[in-house]
Design a protein around this motif. Structure first.
Motif, PDB file in Angstrom:
ATOM      1  N   GLY A 129       0.822  -1.196   0.000  1.00  0.00           N
ATOM      2  CA  GLY A 129       0.000   0.000   0.000  1.00  0.00           C
ATOM      3  C   GLY A 129       0.862   1.254   0.000  1.00  0.00           C
ATOM      4  O   GLY A 129       1.958   1.283  -0.555  1.00  0.00           O
ATOM      5  N   TYR A 130       0.365   2.300   0.658  1.00  0.00           N
ATOM      6  CA  TYR A 130       1.116   3.559   0.681  1.00  0.00           C
ATOM      7  C   TYR A 130       2.438   3.440   1.434  1.00  0.00           C
ATOM      8  O   TYR A 130       3.303   4.301   1.288  1.00  0.00           O
ATOM      9  CB  TYR A 130       0.274   4.677   1.285  1.00  0.00           C
ATOM     10  N   ASP A 131       2.629   2.386   2.220  1.00  0.00           N
ATOM     11  CA  ASP A 131       3.933   2.186   2.876  1.00  0.00           C
ATOM     12  C   ASP A 131       5.044   2.057   1.844  1.00  0.00           C
ATOM     13  O   ASP A 131       6.223   2.322   2.150  1.00  0.00           O
ATOM     14  CB  ASP A 131       3.911   0.950   3.772  1.00  0.00           C
ATOM     15  N   ALA A 132       4.713   1.670   0.628  1.00  0.00           N
ATOM     16  CA  ALA A 132       5.723   1.560  -0.442  1.00  0.00           C
ATOM     17  C   ALA A 132       6.348   2.922  -0.754  1.00  0.00           C
ATOM     18  O   ALA A 132       7.431   2.976  -1.345  1.00  0.00           O
ATOM     19  CB  ALA A 132       5.108   0.961  -1.690  1.00  0.00           C
ATOM     20  N   LEU A 133       5.707   3.998  -0.349  1.00  0.00           N
ATOM     21  CA  LEU A 133       6.242   5.349  -0.621  1.00  0.00           C
ATOM     22  C   LEU A 133       7.183   5.830   0.463  1.00  0.00           C
ATOM     23  O   LEU A 133       7.835   6.856   0.300  1.00  0.00           O
ATOM     24  CB  LEU A 133       5.081   6.324  -0.776  1.00  0.00           C
ATOM     25  N   LEU A 134       7.238   5.116   1.590  1.00  0.00           N
ATOM     26  CA  LEU A 134       8.121   5.517   2.678  1.00  0.00           C
ATOM     27  C   LEU A 134       9.557   5.121   2.369  1.00  0.00           C
ATOM     28  O   LEU A 134       9.804   4.069   1.780  1.00  0.00           O
ATOM     29  CB  LEU A 134       7.682   4.871   3.993  1.00  0.00           C
ATOM     30  N   SER A 135      10.492   5.925   2.792  1.00  0.00           N
ATOM     31  CA  SER A 135      11.905   5.632   2.567  1.00  0.00           C
ATOM     32  C   SER A 135      12.386   4.481   3.419  1.00  0.00           C
ATOM     33  O   SER A 135      11.976   4.232   4.480  1.00  0.00           O
ATOM     34  CB  SER A 135      12.772   6.843   2.864  1.00  0.00           C
TER      35      SER A 135
END
Length: 135
Positions: A129-135
């Motif tokens: 999910g949006y965790d894929a956008l975290l560094s």
């Protein structure tokens, strides 16, 4: 914490109800007079509200409602389990897909306009999910 509900202006309540129940599988719940219907099936209720084309957007004016394709910085994104099926349902109900289906780090996304010019997106999240956008 405040609650959240979503209001979508439409020029024709019956047509709006047909579209959102067919395209997204939402359910008509409560009705308020002849100009509002509550749709359920998401985390937040959606209220379709009849507002005629050309009516002022608020008491201070500034713009008028129009139901050709228009842009707004706020639009709903609906998360779906099967994007291809959701795209087919939305198009069959009268949505217009805008651009190609996107492959993004967090999943797949398709952008649409409903029959009244309102934009919305369908997103099929992957396991991150949006965790894929975290560094």
């Amino acid at each position: 914490m405040p609650g959240l509900l979503i209001n979508i202006d439409v020029p024709d309540l019956a047509a709006g109800e047909r579209f959102y129940t067919s395209a997204l599988g939402l359910t008509a719940a409560r009705r308020f007079d002849d100009d509002i219907v509550e749709l359920t099936g998401c985390e937040a209720p959606i209220y379709l509200i009849v507002k005629p084309a050309g009516s002022a957007i608020g008491p201070d004016g500034g713009d008028f409602r129009r139901y050709n394709r228009h842009w707004t910085p706020v639009h709903p994104d609906f998360s779906v389990a099967d994007l291809d099926d959701a795209i087919a349902r939305a198009i069959a109900a009268g949505a217009k897909q805008e651009g190609e289906t996107l492959a993004l780090p967090y999943g797949r996304q398709a952008m649409f306009a409903d029959p009244f010019g309102n934009g919305f997106c369908l997103i099929e999240f992957n396991e991150r999910g949006y965790d894929a956008l975290l560094s």
